[in-house]
Enzyme design. Structure first.
Site, PDB file in Angstrom:
ATOM      1  N   CYS A  49      81.186  28.852  69.542  1.00 43.53           N
ATOM      2  CA  CYS A  49      79.956  28.751  70.315  1.00 43.53           C
ATOM      3  C   CYS A  49      79.055  27.646  69.782  1.00 43.53           C
ATOM      4  O   CYS A  49      78.351  27.844  68.777  1.00 43.53           O
ATOM      5  CB  CYS A  49      79.232  30.099  70.271  1.00 43.53           C
ATOM      6  SG  CYS A  49      77.624  30.043  71.044  1.00 43.53           S
ATOM      7  N   CYS A  80      75.342  28.450  69.623  1.00 42.36           N
ATOM      8  CA  CYS A  80      74.920  29.266  68.482  1.00 42.36           C
ATOM      9  C   CYS A  80      74.903  28.448  67.186  1.00 42.36           C
ATOM     10  O   CYS A  80      74.041  28.638  66.345  1.00 42.36           O
ATOM     11  CB  CYS A  80      75.881  30.439  68.259  1.00 42.36           C
ATOM     12  SG  CYS A  80      76.475  31.206  69.746  1.00 42.36           S
ATOM     13  N   ASP A  81      75.866  27.552  67.015  1.00 43.78           N
ATOM     14  CA  ASP A  81      76.103  26.987  65.685  1.00 43.78           C
ATOM     15  C   ASP A  81      75.886  25.483  65.548  1.00 43.78           C
ATOM     16  O   ASP A  81      75.999  24.954  64.442  1.00 43.78           O
ATOM     17  CB  ASP A  81      77.546  27.320  65.241  1.00 43.78           C
ATOM     18  CG  ASP A  81      77.755  28.825  65.134  1.00 43.78           C
ATOM     19  OD1 ASP A  81      76.764  29.534  64.861  1.00 43.78           O
ATOM     20  OD2 ASP A  81      78.888  29.284  65.336  1.00 43.78           O
TER      21      ASP A  81
END
Ligand code: NAP
Length: 313
Positions: free
Chosen positions: A141, A144-145
């Protein structure tokens, strides 16, 4: 299955398992129809759109909308009509007798009908090194990261819309993004391909597969192989984003309803599963379209079918 009193006191007209666009649209329709509705959302409520930045193709939002905002709006709408939500994973189901039972740990909830809207999860390459380095440079993701990879070198694996979206998201922060694809053509839509081709930080490595992700405690590189010659080569990188598609989240239904070979719920007349009174909507059944809007449409259909079924119950 241990039954707690708390769970058994509650009999719902509809239990919806899952809280992506399919589950929450179903919840809007069933609760608005005055059916006592419980959504068991999953520990990460909201589904895949919670991991998406901008949704540009959901009708009604001409300037786009953030994925989490869209899901928050959907839930607000369902809650407004009286739907209840449990922010936990459903751990088991008993669909062999009525009312149906859905377990959340040691608690059991009973439903006269069930709508399965558990969606799908990112697929993995199946490498030992991938498993070992998840959260240590291996990610599924970018939303997200990506922030962990400011100015760094990252690899994206895959050639579909997800892979190109991940590459575009990463290019805003990372120093260099290379997309590794096993063929010489992308599956991604034209518009995303054009955006990626205009982004100077994004490059492509064609006809290549991943042999191993290198590094002990964190990602330090990747070992790749050319598909035609089997020649191996290594690249230094700090992160590997895997975007090779999805698998349906249907493990808890195995042996209870009919699933196909890949684990997708088999549906007849669009939403009906092999068990009368149990319906399905969204990516748990649909491996073709997999869009927020098609999932929402399917959620609406499942809700209407559940309402009709309960009228005859
Ligand atoms: P996908 O379309 O199934 O693409 C998966 C990609 O990964 C393909 O390029 C595939 O290669 C590759 N792949 C699969 N298994 C692999 C393996 N073991 N090793 C290496 N490569 C592998 O999945 P997706 O990109 O997640 O998209 C899923 C659906 O969501 C699609 O319908 C897509 O249109 C939609 N989506 C839409 C948007 C948007 O509209 N903004 C964004 C994201 C997703 P091959 O090409 O060789 O098969």
């Amino acid at each position: 299955m241990e039954k707690s009193l708390e769970g058994w006191q509650k009999l719902y007209d509809v239990i919806i398992i899952g809280s992506g666009p399919a589950g929450l649209t179903a919840a809007i329709y069933t609760s608005r129809a005055n059916l006592k509705t419980l959504v068991i959302s999953g520990a990460m409520w909201g589904g895949q759109l919670m991991l998406t930045v901008e949704v540009e193709n959901f009708p009604g939002f001409k300037d786009g909308i953030l994925g989490p905002d869209l899901m928050q709006n959907m839930w607000g709408q369902a809650e407004h009509f009286g739907a209840e939500m449990i922010f936990e994973d459903a751990t088991a189901v008993d669909l062999s007798s009525k009312p149906f039972k859905v377990m959340v740990g040691t608690k059991a909830y009973e439903g006269k009908s069930v709508i399965i809207a558990t969606g799908a999860s990112p697929k993995r390459l199946g490498l030992e090194s991938e498993q070992r380095l998840v959260g240590r440079g291996v990610s599924f993701c970018a939303t997200c990261d990506a922030a962990f990879f400011k100015g760094k070198k990252v690899i994206v694996v895959g050639g579909g819309d997800t892979a190109i979206e991940e590459a575009l998201a990463l290019s805003k922060l990372a120093g260099e993004v290379k997309v590794v694809h096993r063929r010489d053509k992308l599956r991604a839509s034209k518009i995303l391909q054009e955006r990626a081709s205009r982004e100077p930080k994004i490059g492509f490595i064609w006809n290549t597969t991943v042999r191993e992700i290198l590094g002990e405690d964190k990602v330090e590189g990747i070992k790749l192989a050319k598909v035609d010659s089997d020649d191996e080569f290594e690249l230094i990188c700090d992160g590997v984003f895997i975007a090779i598609g999805h698998k349906p989240n249907t493990e808890i239904f195995q042996g209870q309803i009919e699933l196909d070979e890949a684990g997708y719920v088999v549906a007849k007349n669009e939403t009906k599963t092999s068990v009368e009174g149990v319906f399905v909507a969204g990516d748990a059944q649909d491996h073709r379209y997999r869009q927020a809007i098609t999932a929402a449409g399917a959620g609406c259909k499942a809700a209407l079918d559940a309402e009709k079924y309960l009228g005859e119950f």
